[in-house]
Design a protein around this motif. Structure first.
Motif, mmCIF file in Angstrom:
data_model
loop_
_atom_site.group_PDB
_atom_site.id
_atom_site.type_symbol
_atom_site.label_atom_id
_atom_site.label_comp_id
_atom_site.label_asym_id
_atom_site.label_seq_id
_atom_site.Cartn_x
_atom_site.Cartn_y
_atom_site.Cartn_z
ATOM 1 N N ALA A 40 0.875 -1.163 0.161
ATOM 2 C CA ALA A 40 -0.060 0.033 0.093
ATOM 3 C C ALA A 40 0.696 1.160 -0.022
ATOM 4 N N PRO A 41 0.452 2.151 -0.444
ATOM 5 C CA PRO A 41 0.976 3.630 -0.417
ATOM 6 C C PRO A 41 1.533 3.882 0.988
ATOM 7 N N GLY A 42 2.849 4.633 1.202
ATOM 8 C CA GLY A 42 3.027 5.083 2.418
ATOM 9 C C GLY A 42 4.538 4.316 2.842
ATOM 10 N N ARG A 43 5.255 5.007 3.722
ATOM 11 C CA ARG A 43 6.591 4.441 4.281
ATOM 12 C C ARG A 43 6.710 3.320 4.949
ATOM 13 N N LYS A 44 5.368 2.789 5.635
ATOM 14 C CA LYS A 44 5.582 1.919 6.646
ATOM 15 C C LYS A 44 5.242 0.470 5.984
ATOM 16 N N HIS A 45 5.228 0.737 4.853
ATOM 17 C CA HIS A 45 4.663 -0.585 3.818
ATOM 18 C C HIS A 45 6.200 -1.174 3.519
ATOM 19 N N PRO A 46 6.700 -2.344 3.572
ATOM 20 C CA PRO A 46 8.044 -2.768 3.327
ATOM 21 C C PRO A 46 8.234 -3.047 1.711
ATOM 22 N N GLY A 47 7.358 -3.318 1.076
ATOM 23 C CA GLY A 47 7.315 -3.624 -0.353
ATOM 24 C C GLY A 47 7.520 -2.153 -1.137
ATOM 25 N N GLN A 49 8.499 0.425 0.424
ATOM 26 C CA GLN A 49 9.777 1.168 0.797
ATOM 27 C C GLN A 49 10.618 0.785 -0.147
ATOM 28 N N ALA A 50 10.935 -0.579 -0.314
ATOM 29 C CA ALA A 50 11.709 -1.332 -1.226
ATOM 30 C C ALA A 50 11.797 -0.961 -2.689
ATOM 31 N N LEU A 51 10.444 -0.767 -3.136
ATOM 32 C CA LEU A 51 10.211 -0.212 -4.526
ATOM 33 C C LEU A 51 10.748 1.202 -4.810
ATOM 34 N N ASP A 52 10.385 1.862 -3.643
ATOM 35 C CA ASP A 52 10.970 3.449 -3.737
ATOM 36 C C ASP A 52 12.429 3.454 -4.212
ATOM 37 N N ILE A 53 13.101 2.638 -3.320
ATOM 38 C CA ILE A 53 14.563 2.592 -3.557
ATOM 39 C C ILE A 53 15.128 2.049 -4.812
ATOM 40 N N VAL A 54 14.359 1.012 -5.270
ATOM 41 C CA VAL A 54 14.780 0.376 -6.359
ATOM 42 C C VAL A 54 14.493 1.215 -7.709
ATOM 43 N N TYR A 55 13.444 2.067 -7.694
ATOM 44 C CA TYR A 55 13.019 2.859 -8.799
ATOM 45 C C TYR A 55 13.386 4.307 -8.673
ATOM 46 N N LYS A 56 13.739 4.639 -7.290
ATOM 47 C CA LYS A 56 14.190 5.885 -7.209
ATOM 48 C C LYS A 56 13.432 7.073 -7.735
ATOM 49 N N GLY A 57 11.938 6.879 -7.400
ATOM 50 C CA GLY A 57 11.103 7.840 -7.838
ATOM 51 C C GLY A 57 10.508 7.804 -9.507
ATOM 52 N N GLU A 58 11.407 6.868 -10.482
ATOM 53 C CA GLU A 58 11.007 6.684 -11.616
ATOM 54 C C GLU A 58 9.585 6.091 -11.904
ATOM 55 N N LYS A 59 9.359 5.348 -10.806
ATOM 56 C CA LYS A 59 7.713 4.583 -10.937
ATOM 57 C C LYS A 59 7.497 4.733 -9.232
ATOM 58 N N PRO A 60 6.088 4.793 -9.122
ATOM 59 C CA PRO A 60 5.647 4.826 -7.709
ATOM 60 C C PRO A 60 6.029 3.622 -6.971
ATOM 61 N N GLY A 61 6.202 3.742 -5.654
ATOM 62 C CA GLY A 61 6.666 2.632 -4.706
ATOM 63 C C GLY A 61 5.422 1.666 -4.669
ATOM 64 N N SER A 62 4.416 2.073 -4.430
ATOM 65 C CA SER A 62 3.220 1.231 -4.346
ATOM 66 C C SER A 62 2.602 0.640 -5.694
ATOM 67 N N LEU A 63 2.369 -0.745 -5.548
ATOM 68 C CA LEU A 63 1.894 -1.394 -6.703
ATOM 69 C C LEU A 63 0.677 -0.705 -7.330
ATOM 70 N N GLU A 64 -0.281 -0.483 -6.513
ATOM 71 C CA GLU A 64 -1.594 0.213 -6.808
ATOM 72 C C GLU A 64 -1.502 1.406 -7.319
ATOM 73 N N GLN A 65 -0.398 2.048 -7.393
ATOM 74 C CA GLN A 65 -0.214 3.219 -8.321
ATOM 75 C C GLN A 65 0.529 3.174 -9.516
ATOM 76 N N ARG A 66 0.980 1.946 -9.775
ATOM 77 C CA ARG A 66 1.763 1.507 -11.041
ATOM 78 C C ARG A 66 0.828 1.655 -12.167
ATOM 79 N N LEU A 67 1.388 2.021 -13.449
ATOM 80 C CA LEU A 67 0.780 1.951 -14.618
ATOM 81 C C LEU A 67 1.292 0.949 -15.611
ATOM 82 N N ASP A 68 2.334 0.215 -15.199
ATOM 83 C CA ASP A 68 3.028 -0.685 -16.330
ATOM 84 C C ASP A 68 3.020 -2.007 -15.668
ATOM 85 N N LEU A 69 2.217 -2.449 -14.621
ATOM 86 C CA LEU A 69 1.948 -3.900 -14.407
ATOM 87 C C LEU A 69 1.358 -4.898 -15.342
ATOM 88 N N THR A 70 1.617 -5.857 -15.791
ATOM 89 C CA THR A 70 0.783 -7.043 -16.388
ATOM 90 C C THR A 70 0.754 -8.056 -15.705
#
Ligand code: HEC
Length: 111
Positions: A40-47, A49-70
């Motif tokens: 879910a959105p927000g820093r207390k969610h480990p997934g 948090q991890a994806l914020d670091i992986v994508y450095k802001g290029e993509k939203p950290g929260s899966l539900e805000q992603r536009l590129d998932l298949t």
């Protein structure tokens, strides 16, 4: 377009097999139960948090805000797991659950 078969194939491609509003609602329920605690959105969610670091802001950290998932990508991660993310068994998330989950995560405009 004169070839009726081509018209049929295009119609099938435009309307993914069997996905309707009810399936999407079920997909969201599966997400809320199994995925939102980490994604879910927000820093207390480990997934997130991890994806914020992986994508450095290029993509939203929260899966539900992603536009590129298949559905395929979602299914691979759900059945395999990654890092601290566990894989999920069919007794937890059935193939039908997974199809609906993948459809919901891949349809940002209908959420
Ligand atoms: C225990 C926490 C946790 C749960 C529960 C969890 N995940 Fe994850 N997930 C993660 C973490 C952490 C990562 C990022 C791993 C990395 O790349 O460092 C991740 C990565 C992913 C990715 C890859 C995204 C990308 O762009 O690399 C997908 C897709 C994904 N998760 C889907 C799901 C789905 C769908 C569910 C629910 C069925 C779920 N996850 C449940 C923690 C979790």
């Amino acid at each position: 377009m004169r070839n009726p078969m081509a018209v049929l194939l295009m119609a099938l491609a435009a309307a993914p097999h069997g996905v309707n509003a009810q399936d999407l609602a079920h997909g969201k329920a599966v997400y809320d139960l199994w995925c939102a605690p980490c994604h879910a959105p927000g820093r207390k969610h480990p997934g997130t948090q991890a994806l914020d670091i992986v994508y450095k802001g290029e993509k939203p950290g929260s899966l539900e805000q992603r536009l590129d998932l298949t559905p395929e990508l979602v299914a691979t991660f759900v059945r395999t797991g990654v890092s601290i993310m566990p894989f999920f068994r069919k007794t937890e998330i059935s193939d039908t659950d997974l199809a609906d989950l993948g459809a919901w995560l891949s349809k940002p405009l209908e959420r």
